[in-house]
Scaffold this active site. Sequence first.
Site, PDB file in Angstrom:
ATOM      1  CE  LYS A 634     126.070  -2.700 -20.812  1.00 61.10           C
ATOM      2  NZ  LYS A 634     124.958  -3.604 -21.223  1.00 61.10           N
ATOM      3  CD  GLU A 706     129.478  18.642 -15.927  1.00 62.33           C
ATOM      4  OE1 GLU A 706     129.214  19.786 -16.315  1.00 62.33           O
ATOM      5  OE2 GLU A 706     129.364  18.287 -14.739  1.00 62.33           O
TER       6      GLU A 706
END
Length: 745
Positions: A634, A706
Amino acid sequence: MNDQPTTKWIGQPLDRVDGPAKVTGAATYSADYRGDQQAAIGFIVEATIGSGKVSQIETADAEAADGVHLVMTHQNAPEQAPFGDNADAGRFGMSHAVLQNDEVRYYGAPVAFIVADTLEQARHAAGLIKVTYQADGSVFDAFEHEDDAFAPDSLDGAEEADVDKGDFDAVFAESAETLDATFHTAAQHAAAMEPHATVAEWDGDKLTVHIAVQILSSARKAFANTLKIDPANVRIVTPFVGGGFGSKLGVHSEGVLAALAARKLQRPVRIAQTRRHVFSNGPHRTNHRQRIRLGASADGKLLSVAHETLGAMSRDYPFAEAAASPTMASYAAEAMKIRHRVVAANIPHVDSMRAPGEAIGTLTYESAIDELAVQCGIDPLEFRLKNEPEQEPASGKEFSTRTLARCLREGAELFGWEKGPVKPGASREGRLLIGRGLATAIRPNMMQPAEAAAELDRDGRLSVELDMTDIGTGTYTILTQIAAETLGLDPNAIAVRLGDTDYPKTCGSGGSFGAGSTGTAVSKACALIRDTIIERAARLDSDWAGVNSGDLRIENGNAVVAGRSLALGSILDAIGGDSFKGKGQVEPGKAHEDLAQYSYGGVFAEVSVNADTGEIRVRRLAGAFDAGRILNEKTARSQLMGGMIFGLGAALMEESLMDMRFGSFMNRDLAEYHIAVNRDVPRLEVKMLDTFDQNSNPLGSKGIGELGICGTGPAIANAVYAATGYRTRKFPIHLEDLLDHLPAL
C-alpha cells in the site's frame, strides 16, 4: 526468476500504524511541541538585496513594539563559527551560521530576527525594521556567466563530474543519424505541507531542538558546529515530518535563529517559516541548461552520447546536481561524453530536491532518445529495447539486476501501447489532439550506514528505537512489519520509536535509501533477539536444540517453535534479565561498490491538446516498476503514484521564476507557484514487479520513493509530440509554447 521468500508480514498492505495519531491530531510535528515553559514566537526579516553588506540597521521602533522580547541582528547575535566551517562534516553538518556578520549572501537572507509573544506582534515589529545596504557585484544568472563555470568537486547522484568513454567526436561525426538539442529545465521549490519549523530550548548548556528535518545525525552536527558546542549537548527530536522532498535534509535559517534567540532569552523559541520565507530560506533546485547530442546507425543502434549540463551553485554552499546521471546508465553506446558545470551564484541555497539529477536528467534525455527514435523511423519502445546494455554504459560495471526491458514490456502491456512510428496529429477527438508517449525511469539504488535497537519484554511486547525519520512515506509501518516478520510477532505488539538523537544513529530519510538501510538494521536487531531466545531456550529444554530460529513465533508471552512452547519469563528468570535486547548495524558492502545498482520503471502517458488554446491535459499515466522486494504494497503504491504526480507537475507546471536584476524569486507562494491538483491528475495505473535483489540488502528491497518521478515528465512530453508534432526544448511546457505549432484541423 523470482527468488523472493514467502513471508507473512513483509509486503502486505498493512494500514499505517501511525495513521490514527495523524488523523486525530495526536501526532506531534515540530511546531506542535509544547514544553513546560511557553515559547516565544520568532519571525524572520529578510534582506532585499542579492549580495552586499548591511551598512545600517535601525531597530529601536521594533524593540519598543508591544510584546517584543528580542530583536536580534548581526550586532547582538551570539557567537557562531563562520558559515561553512567544519566542511568535513558535509554540507548538512557544517556551520550554518546566521546573522554572524553584516554580509548578505543572497536575496531573502535573514538580517534580523524578531521574537515576541505572538506571531502577529513579531510580524508587525518586523515591518518597523529599517535597513540600509551597500550592494556589491552579484551573480544570479549562471548562463550569463558561463565563462566562470567550473567542474564541481562532488555531485549529488554521480561519482565524477566528467566522464569520457571512447572518442565521442569521431563516432558522432560518423553516425548515420544525429541529434543535437539544447534543453532548459526550470528552477523548482519543494513545497511540503509542513513548512520548515523549529522549537529550540536550552537547559543550561544542553540544547534540545524540535525541528522538521530528515537526517537527525547531520542536524546534530550542524547545531554543534554552528554554535561551537559539544554534539553530546545537542538533542534533535522529530517524531513526525510533514513532507520533505529533500528540502529538509539539512538545517536551515529558522533552526539556527531559534537556537540563538532561545540562548539569549533563556526561554523556548518557536518559529514556523511562512510559505514565502521557505522560498528563500529553504533550498531549491536551480534551473539548468542541458545540451544532448546523440548519434545512431541507420538501423537505430545508439553509438554516441554527449550530455553537458550547466547550472548554478549557491556561493559557499557545495552542492551540484548530476543531471546526466541517468544518461550514464540507461542505454548502450560505444562513445560517451559527460560534463557537469556550475557557476557560483548569489542565490538561496541550491540543494537536493526529490530525485536530484534523475528527475531533470530523464526529463531531457528521454525526450532526446524519443526524438532520435522517431528520426530513425523506429517505434520508441523498440528503440529503447534495441539499445539495452549488458553492463553499465559509463563505468562498465556489471548490473546487480537489470529489469528495465521487463518494466518497459509490462508497462506497455498495462497501458496498451500500440507499436509503430509516431504519426503526430493522427489521433483526434473533435478539437482535441490525442498523443501517447513513453519513457524509461531509472534511479540509483543505495544503502547507507544505520543502527537500530530492539527490546522484547517478558510479556512479548517489542520496542524498536532508531533516529530514523518518517516524512510521510510509511517508515513506522514498514519497520513494524519487518520486526513482526523477523520475530513472528503480531504488529500490534510492536512499538516503533523514531526521530530522536537519543536513539541509535541512522542515515535518516532521503535518497530512497532509508527503508532498505534502516529496515535491515531493525531486522538484524530482531534476529539477534530471536537467536538469543533459541539459544537460551535450548539450555533449559533440550528439545529446543537444533530448532530453526527462523520458525520462531512470539505468542501471548511465549516463545513457540514447531509445537514447542516456553514462557519468555522463564527464560529471562533463568538468565537473570528483565528483557531480551538486540542491536543491529548495517553498512554498504562490497556489492554496492562493485555492482551497478538501480531501480527501474517504464512510464506511459496519454495526453490531449486543445487545437485552439494549446491546453494540455494528461488523460492517463501508467507505469511498471521494479523496486525489488516490496515492503508494504500500500505505501509503495502510494509512493509511486505520488512520484508520478510530482513528475506531471515538473512537466507542465512547476517553475520558480527569479528576477535576474535582484536575484529574488517572484512567485513565492502556492498561488503563483503552480503544482498539480486533483483536476490535473488522471487515473494512475501502477504495476510493481515481484523481484528480490539479494545484492541490495538482506531484505531484497530497493529504493522506491523517487522512482515514480523519473520518466513521468518525458513520457508526457513525448505524448505532447505525438499529439502535435511539437518537440519541447524547455520545461515546464506551457500552452503558449504550442500555439504556433498546432496542426490545423
